[in-house]
Design an enzyme around this catalytic site. Structure first.
Site, short mmCIF file in Angstrom:
data_model
loop_
_atom_site.label_atom_id
_atom_site.label_comp_id
_atom_site.label_asym_id
_atom_site.label_seq_id
_atom_site.Cartn_x
_atom_site.Cartn_y
_atom_site.Cartn_z
N ASP A 24 6.92 7.16 43.85
CA ASP A 24 7.66 6.63 42.69
C ASP A 24 7.65 7.51 41.44
O ASP A 24 7.43 7.00 40.32
CB ASP A 24 7.12 5.22 42.34
CG ASP A 24 7.33 4.20 43.44
OD1 ASP A 24 7.85 4.57 44.50
OD2 ASP A 24 6.96 3.03 43.24
N HIS A 101 13.21 -2.64 35.83
CA HIS A 101 12.95 -1.20 36.05
C HIS A 101 13.52 -0.76 37.38
O HIS A 101 13.71 -1.59 38.28
CB HIS A 101 11.43 -0.93 36.02
CG HIS A 101 10.71 -1.58 37.16
ND1 HIS A 101 10.32 -2.91 37.15
CD2 HIS A 101 10.34 -1.10 38.37
CE1 HIS A 101 9.73 -3.20 38.29
NE2 HIS A 101 9.73 -2.13 39.07
N LYS A 126 12.15 1.25 48.57
CA LYS A 126 11.43 -0.03 48.72
C LYS A 126 11.76 -0.92 47.54
O LYS A 126 12.12 -0.44 46.47
CB LYS A 126 9.93 0.24 48.78
CG LYS A 126 9.40 0.91 47.53
CD LYS A 126 7.95 1.31 47.69
CE LYS A 126 7.42 1.95 46.44
NZ LYS A 126 7.45 1.11 45.25
N CYS A 171 1.55 0.90 43.17
CA CYS A 171 2.18 1.42 44.39
C CYS A 171 1.30 2.40 45.15
O CYS A 171 1.32 2.42 46.38
CB CYS A 171 3.56 1.97 44.06
SG CYS A 171 4.67 0.61 43.61
C1 VGL Z 1 5.34 -0.11 40.54
C2 VGL Z 1 5.18 -2.09 39.41
C3 VGL Z 1 6.43 -2.46 39.82
C4 VGL Z 1 4.71 1.20 40.91
C5 VGL Z 1 6.60 -0.47 40.97
O1 VGL Z 1 5.44 2.15 41.28
O2 VGL Z 1 3.47 1.30 40.84
N1 VGL Z 1 4.62 -0.94 39.78
N2 VGL Z 1 7.13 -1.64 40.60
ZN ZN Z 2 9.14 -2.10 41.03
#
Ligand code: VGL
Ligand code: ZN
Length: 224
Positions: A24, A101, A126, A171
């Site tokens: 991510d 987000h 995802k 994540c």
């Molecule tokens: C994430 C919160 C919501 C991450 C993704 O990438 O850690 N955290 N969506």
């Molecule tokens: Zn997220």
């Protein structure tokens, strides 16, 4: 549990049974983004260096991309009266709800321009089911919907996975834990990740859980 208290694996040589999972590295998780992780942009150059090591050693590089539809149920804006950061638990959502987000096709969902995406063999998305969140790169939070990552890695005979990116305690953590459950040997790259620490103490708890689960820890300088 602090990073200083962990023991690091040394002299790691990468081969074609190894995979680097870069989690991510998208604008919304960078400083100034919708769900910013402090100093999230400061790990990019080192992640690129490690990705280069994997590439030149015949390892497999995978990127994950948080990829939510508009009005996703993990967004606080989906619930009247709720705020980002509130605790919230329902099937497939929680323990926290988030600011909007990584909405599909927005700027915030794009990978940071400095990340060397060309090293990636695959990109796993995802979080695209409207009512299910997905922290792990392997399986969504309902613990039923697989992303296909385990099958991809298994078909390439990957044995060890190395995890870096954002965010340490969401994540990256869930991907690491599931990595063990899917039968991989898991290494967590502690100086190539940054955490959210929500609720406070979450980073420390995550490190402790990972240690207890048998996840190994290392730093970028320990590759040979
Ligand atoms: C994430 C919160 C919501 C991450 C993704 O990438 O850690 N955290 N969506
Ligand atoms: Zn997220």
């Amino acid at each position: 549990m602090n990073i200083e208290n962990l023991t690091f694996q040394k002299k790691i040589a990468i081969n074609n049974n190894d995979s680097l999972l870069i989690i991510d590295m998208q604008y919304d998780f960078m400083p100034g983004g919708a769900l910013p992780v402090e100093e999230g942009d400061q790990i990019i150059d080192d992640i690129n260096l490690v990705a280069e090591i994997f590439k030149s050693s015949n390892g497999i590089v995978v990127l994950t991309q948080d990829w939510h539809p508009k009005n996703h149920k993990s967004f606080a804006s989906s619930y009247p009266g709720k705020n980002p950061g509130d605790e919230f638990q329902s099937e497939g959502i929680g323990p926290i709800i988030w600011p909007d987000h990584c909405v599909q096709n927005t700027y915030g969902s794009k990978f940071h321009e400095d990340l060397k995406k060309e090293y990636a063999h695959a990109i796993i998305r995802k979080g695209y089911h409207p009512k299910i969140d997905s922290y792990s790169g392997f399986i969504e939070n309902d613990k039923k919907s697989e992303t296909g990552l385990a099958g991809f890695l298994n078909s390439l005979k990957i044995k060890r996975i190395f995890i870096c990116g954002l965010a340490l305690d969401y994540c990256c953590y869930f991907t690491a834990i599931d990595g063990i459950d899917f039968g991989f040997e898991v290494y967590f790259l502690v100086n190539l990740t940054k955490g959210i620490d929500l609720p406070p103490g979450n980073i420390s708890n995550s490190l402790e859980d990972m240690k207890n689960k048998g996840i190994k820890f290392t730093i970028k300088d320990n590759f040979v």
